[in-house]
Motif scaffolding. Structure first.
Motif, short mmCIF file in Angstrom:
data_model
loop_
_atom_site.label_atom_id
_atom_site.label_comp_id
_atom_site.label_asym_id
_atom_site.label_seq_id
_atom_site.Cartn_x
_atom_site.Cartn_y
_atom_site.Cartn_z
N ARG A 105 -7.95 -0.87 10.80
CA ARG A 105 -6.76 -1.31 10.08
C ARG A 105 -5.82 -0.12 9.86
NH1 ARG A 105 -5.36 -1.12 5.15
NH2 ARG A 105 -7.40 -0.65 4.28
N GLU A 106 -6.39 1.03 9.43
CA GLU A 106 -5.53 2.20 9.19
C GLU A 106 -4.95 2.73 10.50
OE1 GLU A 106 -4.55 2.62 6.41
OE2 GLU A 106 -6.08 2.48 4.86
N HIS A 118 -4.83 6.28 0.48
CA HIS A 118 -4.58 4.92 0.96
C HIS A 118 -5.09 3.90 -0.05
CE1 HIS A 118 -3.46 5.61 5.28
NE2 HIS A 118 -3.87 6.82 4.92
N GLU A 156 0.81 -1.21 0.00
CA GLU A 156 0.00 0.00 0.00
C GLU A 156 0.85 1.27 0.00
OE1 GLU A 156 -2.55 0.25 3.40
OE2 GLU A 156 -3.37 2.21 2.83
ZN ZN Z 1 -3.67 2.68 4.65
#
Ligand code: ZN
Length: 380
Positions: A137-138, A106, A51
């Motif tokens: 998650r972020e 993202h 990512e």
């Molecule tokens: Zn991310």
């Protein structure tokens, strides 16, 4: 004859209002682009991608589009190389720059390999478990920060309760953030043919401390083979960056246009009334001196209307709202309500005024009676 005089007058007012847009209080002049993750924080994984790389490529392309097309906009990147930054540092860069807009880029991941599409988040309380999971998650990036417990006051990225307290500060910018987010999603869907997963709200740590409209874009799923192929291709990244650029262009235009003619009251006034206004100015100055005391320091007000010709401050002219005040900027008269000492009270007042029909009411800030940017006021 009278009519053409008024047309001319309005024209002059509009011109001077336009000139007022050079003032950074009334435009989108500084933006911060934040490529997610970086360095030892790789973000989520695809079959052949990380990512952090996808986010950086799209972020740099987006910045280039804006720099090439808007010479009046200053673009600041939180990172331009593969380096690690803490979440709070990203927000701090935007706050320090007094940015007008914060854009986080993202890419998404899901155990379901078929999941695909784009979603754009603004700060708010999640309405579904799936949205919360993306935020979790972020936010889990902070677990890589050795001192995260002190930096985020014991925030636990895995505890749902932790999310409720996050949303307050961004409330003041919710309308603008939502407007920009929906433009991004529209561009992704209509111009790039991506699957639209919608504009969503969730508690993202990187957004919760920023003092300006802020969005977090999930450009697609690296865990979906097809979408990953698109997102790691040069052309795919170009498409995504140009889509966000067009959304930015439309948003900037909307904000600056709105500031210029916000709720312009198209009252047809007679010349006599205009003369009357000039007389009132003298009385007004005396009033101003009287008011000064409660205008010392930072004060938040809610702006409900703007007009090119001065309106009398009677409740009848403002849907029955009392104690309307007036200030002049960019050649226009701007009408406000309230003298709040903190943003939470201003938010509450804004909601009340929206319910009274001023759906576009927004918060403005003053320091010692002089208009300053909202982000500057909040950061003090
Ligand atoms: Zn991310």
């Amino acid at each position: 004859m009278k009519h053409s005089f008024l047309v001319l007058l309005t024209f002059i007012f509009s011109l001077s209002a336009f000139a007022g847009n050079n003032n950074d209080l009334f435009g989108v002049k500084t933006i911060v682009i934040d490529a997610g993750h970086g360095g030892h924080d790789g973000g989520c994984q695809g079959s052949q991608s990380q990512e952090k790389h996808v986010a950086l490529s799209i972020a740099l392309k987006l910045g280039k589009y804006i720099e090439d097309n808007f010479k009046d906009v200053k673009v600041i990147y939180t990172r331009t190389t593969d380096v690690y930054l803490k979440l709070w540092e990203r927000a701090a860069i935007a706050n320090k720059a007094n940015a007008d807009l914060f854009i986080c880029v993202h890419a998404n991941a899901n155990d379901n390999k078929k999941a695909l599409g784009t979603e754009t988040y603004v700060m708010g309380l999640h309405k579904s478990e799936a949205n919360l999971n993306v935020a979790k998650r972020e936010n889990s990036s902070i677990l890589l920060e050795e001192d995260y417990k002190t930096q985020y006051s014991d925030f636990d990225p895995n505890s749902p309760e932790s999310y409720i307290v996050l949303t307050l500060r961004q409330n003041a910018f919710l309308d603008q953030s939502l407007s920009f987010a929906s433009k991004i999603q529209e561009q992704f869907t209509e111009k790039v043919g991506r699957k639209n997963r919608g504009v969503k709200q969730a508690g993202f740590l990187v957004l919760h401390q920023t003092n300006m409209p802020s969005v977090l874009i999930e450009t697609g799923f690296l865990t979906n083979l097809e979408e990953e192929k698109f997102l790691i291709s040069n052309i795919g990244q170009d498409y995504m960056a140009s889509a966000v650029f067009r959304a930015f262009r439309d948003y900037k235009l909307e904000i600056e246009e709105k500031t210029r003619v916000e709720n312009v009251v198209e009252d047809v006034k007679e010349e006599e009334e205009i003369k009357e206004v000039i007389k009132e100015e003298v009385v007004d100055k005396k009033e101003k001196n009287k008011k000064k005391e409660n205008e010392v320091g930072i004060v938040f007000k809610v702006q409900i209307a703007t007009s090119s010709i001065k309106k009398e401050l009677t409740p009848a002219n403002f849907n029955g709202v009392e104690n309307v005040a007036l200030y002049e900027a960019g050649g226009l008269y701007r009408y406000t309500v309230g003298n709040e000492r903190n943003i939470t009270d201003a938010n509450r007042l804004q909601l009340q005024l929206k319910e009274k029909g001023f759906t576009d009411a927004f918060i403005v800030a003053f320091k010692d009676g002089e208009r300053i940017s909202l982000s500057e006021a909040i950061s003090q």
